[in-house]
Motif scaffolding. Structure first.
Motif, mmCIF file in Angstrom:
data_model
loop_
_atom_site.group_PDB
_atom_site.id
_atom_site.type_symbol
_atom_site.label_atom_id
_atom_site.label_comp_id
_atom_site.label_asym_id
_atom_site.label_seq_id
_atom_site.Cartn_x
_atom_site.Cartn_y
_atom_site.Cartn_z
ATOM 1 N N MET A 84 -27.874 -25.030 38.843
ATOM 2 C CA MET A 84 -27.888 -25.183 37.390
ATOM 3 C C MET A 84 -27.886 -26.657 37.001
ATOM 4 O O MET A 84 -27.028 -27.433 37.431
ATOM 5 N N ASP A 85 -28.849 -27.030 36.160
ATOM 6 C CA ASP A 85 -28.971 -28.391 35.646
ATOM 7 C C ASP A 85 -28.494 -28.421 34.189
ATOM 8 O O ASP A 85 -28.251 -27.377 33.567
ATOM 9 N N ILE A 86 -28.399 -29.620 33.629
ATOM 10 C CA ILE A 86 -27.875 -29.795 32.276
ATOM 11 C C ILE A 86 -28.776 -30.756 31.508
ATOM 12 O O ILE A 86 -29.011 -31.875 31.957
ATOM 13 N N TYR A 87 -29.274 -30.309 30.354
ATOM 14 C CA TYR A 87 -30.102 -31.158 29.495
ATOM 15 C C TYR A 87 -29.337 -31.463 28.224
ATOM 16 O O TYR A 87 -28.819 -30.557 27.555
ATOM 17 N N VAL A 88 -29.278 -32.757 27.857
ATOM 18 C CA VAL A 88 -28.563 -33.203 26.667
ATOM 19 C C VAL A 88 -29.534 -33.918 25.732
ATOM 20 O O VAL A 88 -30.235 -34.849 26.147
ATOM 21 N N ALA A 89 -29.592 -33.466 24.477
ATOM 22 C CA ALA A 89 -30.393 -34.129 23.452
ATOM 23 C C ALA A 89 -29.539 -35.198 22.783
ATOM 24 O O ALA A 89 -28.476 -34.897 22.228
ATOM 25 N N ASN A 90 -30.006 -36.438 22.836
ATOM 26 C CA ASN A 90 -29.280 -37.567 22.254
ATOM 27 C C ASN A 90 -29.920 -38.001 20.944
ATOM 28 O O ASN A 90 -31.142 -37.994 20.793
ATOM 29 N N ASP A 91 -29.084 -38.412 20.012
ATOM 30 C CA ASP A 91 -29.529 -38.835 18.695
ATOM 31 C C ASP A 91 -29.887 -40.317 18.701
ATOM 32 O O ASP A 91 -29.011 -41.179 18.747
ATOM 33 N N VAL A 147 -38.102 -4.466 36.176
ATOM 34 C CA VAL A 147 -37.487 -5.676 35.644
ATOM 35 C C VAL A 147 -36.990 -6.502 36.823
ATOM 36 O O VAL A 147 -36.233 -6.010 37.675
ATOM 37 N N LEU A 148 -37.425 -7.758 36.884
ATOM 38 C CA LEU A 148 -37.001 -8.671 37.933
ATOM 39 C C LEU A 148 -35.937 -9.608 37.376
ATOM 40 O O LEU A 148 -36.108 -10.188 36.307
ATOM 41 N N VAL A 149 -34.829 -9.761 38.110
ATOM 42 C CA VAL A 149 -33.795 -10.725 37.750
ATOM 43 C C VAL A 149 -33.706 -11.774 38.851
ATOM 44 O O VAL A 149 -33.506 -11.438 40.023
ATOM 45 N N ARG A 150 -33.883 -13.024 38.476
ATOM 46 C CA ARG A 150 -33.655 -14.139 39.386
ATOM 47 C C ARG A 150 -32.274 -14.706 39.036
ATOM 48 O O ARG A 150 -32.086 -15.327 38.005
ATOM 49 N N TRP A 151 -31.308 -14.451 39.900
ATOM 50 C CA TRP A 151 -29.940 -14.865 39.634
ATOM 51 C C TRP A 151 -29.807 -16.381 39.751
ATOM 52 O O TRP A 151 -30.630 -17.031 40.421
ATOM 53 N N PRO A 152 -28.795 -16.981 39.113
ATOM 54 C CA PRO A 152 -28.679 -18.447 39.127
ATOM 55 C C PRO A 152 -28.664 -19.063 40.518
ATOM 56 O O PRO A 152 -29.131 -20.182 40.701
ATOM 57 N N LYS A 153 -28.143 -18.353 41.505
ATOM 58 C CA LYS A 153 -28.097 -18.909 42.859
ATOM 59 C C LYS A 153 -29.383 -18.683 43.650
ATOM 60 O O LYS A 153 -29.466 -19.028 44.831
ATOM 61 N N GLY A 154 -30.411 -18.118 42.992
ATOM 62 C CA GLY A 154 -31.737 -18.031 43.602
ATOM 63 C C GLY A 154 -32.126 -16.685 44.154
ATOM 64 O O GLY A 154 -33.307 -16.456 44.441
ATOM 65 N N THR A 155 -31.177 -15.760 44.355
ATOM 66 C CA THR A 155 -31.527 -14.435 44.855
ATOM 67 C C THR A 155 -32.214 -13.635 43.757
ATOM 68 O O THR A 155 -32.046 -13.911 42.565
ATOM 69 N N GLU A 156 -32.983 -12.621 44.156
ATOM 70 C CA GLU A 156 -33.713 -11.802 43.197
ATOM 71 C C GLU A 156 -33.449 -10.328 43.439
ATOM 72 O O GLU A 156 -33.244 -9.898 44.584
ATOM 73 N N GLU A 157 -33.451 -9.573 42.346
ATOM 74 C CA GLU A 157 -33.329 -8.119 42.413
ATOM 75 C C GLU A 157 -34.279 -7.510 41.403
ATOM 76 O O GLU A 157 -34.609 -8.136 40.382
ATOM 77 N N THR A 158 -34.706 -6.281 41.659
ATOM 78 C CA THR A 158 -35.517 -5.552 40.702
ATOM 79 C C THR A 158 -34.775 -4.306 40.245
ATOM 80 O O THR A 158 -33.988 -3.719 40.995
ATOM 81 N N PHE A 159 -35.032 -3.938 38.992
ATOM 82 C CA PHE A 159 -34.412 -2.769 38.384
ATOM 83 C C PHE A 159 -35.492 -1.974 37.669
ATOM 84 O O PHE A 159 -36.554 -2.489 37.352
#
Length: 561
Positions: free
Chosen positions: A272-279, A532-544
């Motif tokens: 997980m990355d973080i993007y910050v909008a600066n004024d 439905v495909l879910v790509r979890w934050p840690k990179g693994t994937e599952e389908t439902f």
């Protein structure tokens, strides 16, 4: 087709014949598209929400007054209805104990609300900027974090309809001038960490006098103050406490006048990355390198400044996959005369394609704070809503009684990947002109479409019920980790015939706002979703699946294929 910088784009943008044919043209005399039936109905008066925002402005202009106004959509009582939490400003010259506090409204289940602040114990009194929501202790109840001009507050949800102020015990009472915040599990240990975005170093003693071009007293730019602030990153220790890791993580190494934040995996490395909008300063893209370390790659990747190399007045921000290619793009709300900015992500590199998408000219005359994409009309194409309000006194006024008021804007998404401003402006039958700040997106009346709650300075909020006629079908998912916590940062893919769609699970986006944590898809005429495909934050994937349209579903990690 190629954009003007040579980056390939998805088929959804392929309608432009050459690198320059997508360049934005000036709107017709009426602006936007021909008038259509309104998409939203203002139901504030009938909602039961009697909150009135206050900045405290009386005579002298205090800088924080022009920036405040946040709201959170939060199911605090776990009844599957979104409740509303409004943060209050007040008067910077009056002790907080003598002022109105924040307000919590419980959803009765039909889109109307009742004030339960006193019973819930969540009526903090402080000069508040915004809020964010998340289950930091992984007990199944959503907690609240309130950002202030001064010490912030963490409310633990007790699970019985009440909250407890645990700021001191948790160690997250950041004393700075804080704007937005977000819970984010950056180290994938199952516990939500906390990123807190700070603005400028300000106090009444540091206030300065500024004037508009017409020599009227006006609020100052953040650059008028001598020092900006670094963001604060708190690591969740898993025992109800947090540790400030701003220095060791690298997040504290660069200062900025931060206003908006969004967390996601922008470079597809399963972190997980973080993007910050600066004024008024370069934006920051904090790339997670693992081991608790972040490095700012915004300049290197192309999302620090606009296409002209100029920093802008970044306020609200959101991440969205506009091409539906699995890469997350960025959209930032900016100041009048700058235009808002859309950064297209191509394998971790960003390009400013604002004009190409038709989003530059209509935004140039407004100042945008709240932002969000949603498929309001269920045609499988994302639309855009932005909340506007000036920060500088200038003529002419859109509302003689409020020199900072502006109309909000609704953009209809087109199948060629571009946008066109919806008329009537803002999507309502009667033009609403306010000084708007936060805009929260979510389904508040359980009818399957996305509604809006907008905070207006020194005024009641605007609650907009979605009433688009003749729309297609829909489906919604609550995406949960194994421990039952919303899987913030997960990507969800749904495919209707010939058209894949990606959504990010991101409760925190926009400006000082918490949104519906569920993901919503418009399906057009489709009545069923096979996979439905879910790509979890840690990179693994599952389908439902399969799933029938017109229903809410829960997707829990480890229960798919």
């Amino acid at each position: 087709m190629e954009f003007r910088r040579g980056l390939s784009v998805a088929a959804t943008l392929a309608a432009c014949a050459s690198p320059w044919s997508c360049r934005e043209r000036a709107p017709s005399a009426g602006g936007g598209v021909p008038p259509a039936a309104p998409w939203f109905e203002d139901v504030t008066a009938a909602s039961g929400v009697d909150f009135v925002h206050e900045t405290g402005h009386r005579e002298r202009l205090w800088f924080p007054e022009i920036m405040i106004g946040g709201v959170c959509m939060i199911d605090y009582d776990n009844d599957k209805d979104l409740d509303l939490y409004f943060v209050q400003g007040g008067d910077l010259n009056v002790p907080p104990a003598n002022q109105e506090g924040n307000r919590l409204y419980r959803n009765r289940g039909n889109g109307t609300f009742e004030d339960v602040t006193a019973d819930a114990g969540a009526g903090h009194r402080g000069y508040a900027m915004g809020c964010t929501a998340g289950d930091y202790d992984a007990d199944g109840d959503v907690d609240l974090y309130v950002t202030n001009v001064g010490p912030n507050v963490l409310y633990r949800n007790n699970g019985d309809g009440t909250f407890s102020d645990v700021t001191l015990q948790a160690g997250v009472g950041d004393p700075a001038f804080t704007s937005s915040a977000s819970f984010v599990d950056y180290d994938a240990d199952g516990y939500a960490d906390l990123i807190v975005v700070n603005y400028v170093v300000w106090s009444p003693k540091l206030e300065v006098d500024c004037f508009s071009p017409s020599r009227q007293p006006s609020y100052c730019s953040p650059l008028s103050y001598k020092e900006s602030s670094a963001a604060t990153l708190y690591h969740n220790n898993g025992d109800g406490t947090f540790t400030d890791v701003s220095a060791t993580s690298g997040i504290g190494s660069k200062k900025g006048s931060g206003l908006g934040v969004v967390c996601a995996d922008f470079n597809r490395d399963s972190r997980m990355d973080i993007y910050v909008a600066n004024d008024g300063m370069e934006n920051r893209l904090w790339i997670n390198e693992g081991g608790g370390r972040f490095v700012d790659r915004a300049l290197l990747t192309g999302c620090a400044v606009n296409e002209h190399g100029t920093p802008e007045a970044g306020m609200g921000v959101t991440a969205v996959d506009i091409e539906h290619d699995g890469d997350l793009d960025l959209f930032v709300g900016n100041l009048r005369d700058e235009t808002n900015t859309f950064y297209l992500n191509e394998k971790g590199l960003f390009t400013d394609v604002t004009a190409d998408l038709g989003l530059a000219v209509p935004s140039r005359i407004y100042t945008t704070f709240g932002v969000g994409f949603a498929d309001f009309d269920h045609d499988t194409v994302l639309d855009l809503y932005v909340a506007n309000g000036r920060v500088v006194y200038r003529l002419p006024h859109d509302d003689p009684a409020d020199p900072h008021a502006e109309p909000n804007q609704l953009y209809r998404g087109r199948r060629d990947g571009r946008f066109e401003e919806f008329m009537p402006r803002g999507g309502t039958a009667d033009l609403i002109v306010r000084t708007s700040r936060a805009a929260a997106f979510g389904e508040i009346d359980n009818d399957g479409d996305l509604d809006l709650v907008i905070v207006n300075m020194d005024a009641p909020p605007t609650i907009l019920r979605n009433l688009v006629g003749g729309r297609g079908n829909w489906i919604m998912f609550r995406v949960l980790q194994q421990n039952g916590v919303d899987a913030a940062g997960a990507m969800v893919r749904v495919e209707v015939p010939g058209r894949p769609q990606w959504r990010l699970v991101q409760p925190a986006y926009g400006y000082c706002t918490g949104n519906d944590p569920r993901v919503h898809f418009g399906l057009g005429p489709a009545t069923r979703v096979e996979t439905v495909l879910v790509r979890w934050p840690k990179g693994t994937e599952e389908t439902f699946g399969p799933f029938t349209a017109g229903t809410h579903y829960e997707l829990r990690e480890g229960t798919g294929r």
